[in-house]
Design an enzyme around this catalytic site. Sequence first.
Site: not given
Length: 480
Positions: A150, A226, A228, A230, A248, A282, A461
């Site tokens: 994204n 990416g 949830t 995955t 994340e 996101c 992060e």
Amino acid sequence: MKKILNYINGELIEPKSGQYLDNYNPAIGKVYSLIPDSDASDVQQAQEAAQAAFPAWSVTPKDERSRILMKLADLIDANLDELAKAESVDNGKPVSLAKSVDIPRAASNFRFYATAVVQYSTHAHEMEDTAINYTLRQPIGVAGCISPWNLPLYLFSWKIAPAIASGNCVVAKPSEVTPMTAYLLSKLCIEAGLPKGVLNIVHGLGPKVGQAITEHPDIPMISFTGGTVTGKHIASIAAPMFKKLSLELGGKNPNIIFADCDFEKALSTTVHSSFANQGQICLCGSRIFVERPIYEKFKTAFVEKVKRMKVGNPADDTTKMGAVVSKSHMEKVLSYVELAKEEGGAVLTGGNQAHIEGECADGWFIEPTIIEGLSFDCRTNQEEIFGPVVTIMPFDTEEEVLMMANSTKYGLASTVWTENLKKAHRMARNLDVGIVWVNCWLLRDLRTPFGGAKQSGVGREGGFEALEFFTEPKNVCIKY
Ligand code: NAD
């Protein structure tokens, strides 16, 4: 046709298999370049290059690491137009957005960690006249960095910059849906003089390349952004190997608008927070809760503004919304509109594929869509759609809106609109999320912790948090 190459041990090389995947321009709906279909053998080669580079890079003075990252940031700035165009073609986002947000932010990420690492300090704990403890923060080795489509270069660099600034070497995998700017970055790394093996970029599919990075026994930390599902899969592999994990993940963010808000600001920012990047951020606020006294007024003004948004060719500077990233993603998003209707929702505007004339006639565009009349706990309001589709609902009390806002399995971000300071503080304290924006959205200070609660992620992060993730603390206790 243009071929993207892997970047391993300082060189641009073909995948070992010699196989390539199609890369689409979503605004045109056609293949425009080829991506290496790499596999575990390419990951192995990249890991070995990173491992070999680690001893020298981990003791390279911080000032020198910082100088190289600064140079990389300058090169990104110098190539702004080319990178922005490439991001727009690869992803479908308006070129104006890539030029003003994505690419400048990628340069900022490198610049931020180039300076953060030289400012970073550790702690000492003195035991009166008995002993002194000090904490070392040492780079760990080879980091695996896996990123989504994204905000391609923006999120890719958000991981790589702190990883290499703190002295680790990296095996990175950009999304196979949007690999182009990571490829262009690898050329800039060579130009910046980044020593070979410090950063290795392996292109290809998640279940092949991402999986091989996650499973590799000598990649002891994984930083992943990416979905949830995955993230859960990655955690299931990495946790028994005791890897460090930063996840994340997805979101279903509430945008809460009280009657005492600054109406015009709330309205214009809500258009942005709902539909920026085609709703594929996101942090976009996809559930809009409006206090009942202003519900009808807000809804009418919002629908009117959204109807005027220009969906069009991403290359056109006046376009506000470009294409969504792929055909399958478009179909997924539109399937949620159908679900919303089945669940009793009324589409106030949008709801369909948008058809653009000219060269974008076969592109994958969606009209900005607003849906009302849904209960807070229906699937449309609980599952991440990740496209230009929002729901709007009235509420009566703070308690009620908090209950609805906190009702999903996600907890990434929230927006609160009120001019009442006490109420803003109360809401901020009681929302189950990692980030609360009051009277603003996506205002980012790179020093702040970034990440989500609940199933939106694990760890943070940003700022020194990322330097902590990419280093191992070691306490040294010395008796006086
Ligand atoms: P995704 O999970 O499908 O893919 C993300 C990355 O993981 C890609 O590079 C992909 O190739 C890789 N991958 C896929 N399968 C893998 C596997 N088995 N092992 C290892 N890697 C694998 O996500 P996406 O569709 O690219 O991105 C959209 C999602 O990302 C949304 O859910 C969005 O909310 C989330 N996201 C979160 C943040 C955040 O900061 N929390 C930021 C951006 C996007």
